[in-house]
Scaffold this motif. Sequence first.
Motif, PDB file in Angstrom:
ATOM      1  N   ALA A   1       0.855  -1.190   0.000  1.00  0.00           N
ATOM      2  CA  ALA A   1       0.000   0.000   0.000  1.00  0.00           C
ATOM      3  C   ALA A   1       0.888   1.235   0.000  1.00  0.00           C
ATOM      4  O   ALA A   1       2.018   1.204   0.500  1.00  0.00           O
ATOM      5  N   HIS A   2       0.374   2.337  -0.563  1.00  0.00           N
ATOM      6  CA  HIS A   2       1.221   3.525  -0.701  1.00  0.00           C
ATOM      7  C   HIS A   2       1.636   4.107   0.648  1.00  0.00           C
ATOM      8  O   HIS A   2       2.645   4.809   0.752  1.00  0.00           O
ATOM      9  N   ILE A  38       7.435   1.403   3.919  1.00  0.00           N
ATOM     10  CA  ILE A  38       7.819   2.442   2.960  1.00  0.00           C
ATOM     11  C   ILE A  38       8.183   3.725   3.697  1.00  0.00           C
ATOM     12  O   ILE A  38       9.209   4.360   3.415  1.00  0.00           O
ATOM     13  N   LYS A  39       7.342   4.099   4.654  1.00  0.00           N
ATOM     14  CA  LYS A  39       7.612   5.328   5.413  1.00  0.00           C
ATOM     15  C   LYS A  39       8.923   5.228   6.178  1.00  0.00           C
ATOM     16  O   LYS A  39       9.707   6.187   6.227  1.00  0.00           O
ATOM     17  N   ASP A  40       9.165   4.073   6.766  1.00  0.00           N
ATOM     18  CA  ASP A  40      10.408   3.894   7.525  1.00  0.00           C
ATOM     19  C   ASP A  40      11.630   4.002   6.614  1.00  0.00           C
ATOM     20  O   ASP A  40      12.646   4.612   6.981  1.00  0.00           O
ATOM     21  N   GLU A  41      11.525   3.428   5.422  1.00  0.00           N
ATOM     22  CA  GLU A  41      12.658   3.483   4.494  1.00  0.00           C
ATOM     23  C   GLU A  41      12.902   4.909   4.007  1.00  0.00           C
ATOM     24  O   GLU A  41      14.051   5.340   3.863  1.00  0.00           O
ATOM     25  N   MET A  66      10.318   8.263  -5.866  1.00  0.00           N
ATOM     26  CA  MET A  66      10.002   7.306  -6.927  1.00  0.00           C
ATOM     27  C   MET A  66      10.200   5.873  -6.445  1.00  0.00           C
ATOM     28  O   MET A  66       9.417   4.977  -6.774  1.00  0.00           O
ATOM     29  N   LYS A  67      11.232   5.668  -5.655  1.00  0.00           N
ATOM     30  CA  LYS A  67      11.477   4.333  -5.113  1.00  0.00           C
ATOM     31  C   LYS A  67      10.348   3.912  -4.179  1.00  0.00           C
ATOM     32  O   LYS A  67       9.959   2.736  -4.137  1.00  0.00           O
ATOM     33  N   SER A  68       9.800   4.881  -3.449  1.00  0.00           N
ATOM     34  CA  SER A  68       8.714   4.556  -2.516  1.00  0.00           C
ATOM     35  C   SER A  68       7.404   4.263  -3.241  1.00  0.00           C
ATOM     36  O   SER A  68       6.543   3.555  -2.719  1.00  0.00           O
ATOM     37  N   VAL A 118       7.229   3.059  -6.632  1.00  0.00           N
ATOM     38  CA  VAL A 118       7.312   2.115  -7.743  1.00  0.00           C
ATOM     39  C   VAL A 118       6.770   0.731  -7.396  1.00  0.00           C
ATOM     40  O   VAL A 118       6.203   0.043  -8.253  1.00  0.00           O
ATOM     41  N   PHE A 119       6.895   0.316  -6.129  1.00  0.00           N
ATOM     42  CA  PHE A 119       6.437  -1.027  -5.754  1.00  0.00           C
ATOM     43  C   PHE A 119       5.100  -1.017  -5.013  1.00  0.00           C
ATOM     44  O   PHE A 119       4.731  -2.000  -4.389  1.00  0.00           O
ATOM     45  N   THR A 120       4.381   0.095  -5.097  1.00  0.00           N
ATOM     46  CA  THR A 120       3.064   0.153  -4.465  1.00  0.00           C
ATOM     47  C   THR A 120       2.016  -0.481  -5.373  1.00  0.00           C
ATOM     48  O   THR A 120       2.296  -0.825  -6.525  1.00  0.00           O
ATOM     49  N   LYS A 121       0.806  -0.618  -4.863  1.00  0.00           N
ATOM     50  CA  LYS A 121      -0.255  -1.302  -5.603  1.00  0.00           C
ATOM     51  C   LYS A 121      -0.629  -0.583  -6.902  1.00  0.00           C
ATOM     52  O   LYS A 121      -1.120  -1.213  -7.839  1.00  0.00           O
TER      53      LYS A 121
END
Length: 470
Positions: free
Chosen positions: A173-174, A179-182, A315-317, A319-322
């Motif tokens: 999920a976006h 994702i936020k931690d990264e 963009m990295k955060s 690109v792998f979202t739904k």
Amino acid sequence: MGRYNYTESEQEMLKVQKMQEEQLKELENSIKEDRRDGENDAKELADLRKRTEALLKECGITPPPKKTEMYVEPKKKISKDEIPSWKELADEANEKYPEDIALEDLLTKEEFQFCIDEVKRINDEFSQKTGIFNKKDMSFLAIATALQTARWLIIQSLCGDLGQTIDGNSRLAHNAKSIKDEVNSSNKWFQKKFESHGHCESTRSYKSWEQIIFSSAPYDTTVGSPNLGINLEGRYHRYKTLGHDPVLGWIFGTANFITDTCTLSDFSSYNIARHPTPHFSEPTNLGTIFYEVFDSTKEDWLRLPAGIFAQAVHMKSDVFTKLGLPVPVLGTFSESLAGDLYKSQYDSLCLLKDIAIVGQQASWSILINMIVGLVHGIFYNPKTDGDRKLYEVRTRKILCISNALASAGNIAYAAATENWKKLDVGGILVTLYRLFTDINFMTRMKKEFIEHEMDKVLEKEIKELNSYFE
């Protein structure tokens, strides 16, 4: 008016040929006239000799015997300096024949037919020497076609069909915590890396480098856009903003981060206000945005690297979202098509996967062609196969036809199943490339063969002509 069209240089050649043909006729007529005169002189001399011999016999004198030896004048050599230049010949011919000349003015019907028959003979000989209707070549053709067909069937079973969409189960999920931690971890790393640089507050109301990396992406904002007549379609806003474009985002997204702006796929741009919450405030333009990027970077050079870093992290955060990132660049040409693809769950990663599949299709097709071509070349026998270049024409025919048959089979299969995702796009591209390059090669070889055969016909005449020159 002749049946053919001629270039200016061809017209010159025809005119020179006509002029020389007429000169030859004049020379022939002159020689015939000289021969007739010589024959008449010979008759008169023979008659005179008879009368002289008769008189000598009456006087009791034995006439001398006839000499049987004939005087043969040695062949005269012509200096090449006496040969006029082509320009001189062309100028003379153009002056003599201002009107156009056609081949029909030079050749008789029989000569025309001879030329046609000669061309047909040469073409037939080329076809015979480059034909693949023999046991060896047909075997190679069958094997090559089978390998190419097996290739696209196997690649489909291993890699799947083209056009596969997002697998929601494998995406995040976006707003996923990981994702936020990264993102936070990456931003803190950058901050620590340039801690010694200092905060460098702007005197011109620009964002500092720390504000750039820690602020949210301005092009993720949708609040206030309806007030400006903009429909960003909520969760599908990514295909409408250039900051989310996997290619153009490196330019426009970076600029948006530095200047707190949002650039849409039609290149219209808007300022994003941060207070009380991020929202669209007023229109701006790209000229102003890029000037502010330059001016801000001039004030503190680290703001440009910070903008690029922030763009990369964002963009990295995403690109792998739904929902992923949209197909690059397409939105600038056709926003509706980009939107249709994006809403159907086809994103940039799906495109990359398809490119990888097409690449495998093409690379394996090329590899098979190389192997078949190499093995067919090993079977070359100069005694039975003739010229090596003509043998290569046969090799290329095998590759070209086998590729075309395999591609035709794939297209028929996709049409029969009504599933165009099964197209062997890479193989079809290789086939089209081979059709273009191989046909060009075969045409060039045929031209060389015809010229060689014509040279053989003229070789004797040229050798005889050369014997007249010093």
